[in-house]
Write an enzyme that holds these catalytic residues in place. Sequence first.
Site, mmCIF file in Angstrom:
data_model
loop_
_atom_site.group_PDB
_atom_site.id
_atom_site.type_symbol
_atom_site.label_atom_id
_atom_site.label_comp_id
_atom_site.label_asym_id
_atom_site.label_seq_id
_atom_site.Cartn_x
_atom_site.Cartn_y
_atom_site.Cartn_z
ATOM 1 N N ASP A 1 0.823 -1.219 0.000
ATOM 2 C CA ASP A 1 0.000 0.000 0.000
ATOM 3 C C ASP A 1 0.853 1.263 0.000
ATOM 4 O O ASP A 1 0.317 2.372 0.094
ATOM 5 C CB ASP A 1 -0.977 0.009 1.173
ATOM 6 C CG ASP A 1 -0.285 0.130 2.526
ATOM 7 O OD1 ASP A 1 0.944 -0.071 2.588
ATOM 8 O OD2 ASP A 1 -0.975 0.412 3.521
ATOM 9 N N GLU B 1 6.881 0.517 13.080
ATOM 10 C CA GLU B 1 5.997 -0.288 12.245
ATOM 11 C C GLU B 1 6.826 -1.105 11.257
ATOM 12 O O GLU B 1 7.951 -0.734 10.922
ATOM 13 C CB GLU B 1 5.016 0.616 11.478
ATOM 14 C CG GLU B 1 4.095 1.447 12.361
ATOM 15 C CD GLU B 1 3.037 0.613 13.053
ATOM 16 O OE1 GLU B 1 2.783 -0.526 12.603
ATOM 17 O OE2 GLU B 1 2.446 1.099 14.043
#
Length: 329
Positions: free
Chosen positions: A223, A253
């Site tokens: 994404d 992350e």
Amino acid sequence: MLSSLNVLQSSFRGKTALSNSTLLQKVSFAGKEYPLEPIDEKTPILFQWFEARPERYEKGEVPILNTKEHPYLSNIINAAKIENERIIGVLVDGNFTYEQKKEFLSLENEYQNIKIIYRADVDFSMYDKKLSDIYLENIHKQESYPASERDNYLLGLLREELKNIPEGKDSLIESYAEKREHTWFDFFRNLAMLKAGSLFTETGKTGCHNISPCSGCIYLDADMIITDKLGVLYAPDGIAVHVDCNDEIKSLENGAIVVNRSNHPALLAGLDIMKSKVDAHPYYDGLGKGIKRHFNYSSLHDYNAFCDFIEFKHENIIPNTSMYTCSSW
């Protein structure tokens, strides 16, 4: 010497015309200096698509999600077009049909720098450990405590789960290979980034002869949208990750991971944690705690400052676009 934040911001802009003094820059955290290691323009980019429901695709479709809300295949193809001098790997897993594998091959034929890498074709055995050994070590740890300090409930659970390991499945890697949720993604992403350059050379993909088995890799979630060439990247001690910020609270992350070499010690530290706990998580333990351990982070340090230190960001990457839509699962 520039401050760590300023060095990282100036270095992660994809600028290739950097002075020699920039190449010698160092950044510091917890009282220790680390060189800003370069990741050059030939370093391969890796995407990942583990498909839990391959039957949802129509005949003739590449089994990578490509809808208006989740144009992941288009993002990968876009990256291959923009970064046409880099190899673009896609690590895939799932119960794909023969016809779906033919669609993967057609994708490779149409875009010569895209390489489909099947998880099952990669030798990850050097990172494996018997599940029984993990359970036995934790059982022995509990048994070593004085009787008054033992967690007898946990001890009973460990013994029961040890007995229930399926025959022929006494493997940490195999236990994750059979999962069909996010830890399936996360665990093999960590292993793929440990392999880094060797992920491409060991699987015999054509066109990868210029990649060194010891070289690094750039992982991006599907994404994330590349808008222009990334150029040379720089990372403290050769590793950086995506950092999310929500209401001024930052967190590490795994949507982007950059390493300058295979078997990076921060990822090896995370793997050691995964091998020591029966309830380890590949994202929180395998990546997050591994990086923290490598850079000697503790609760005494400013966590947001650590996130600034380790953050990978780039003006030519639009990150985490799926946050604006519902889950693709």
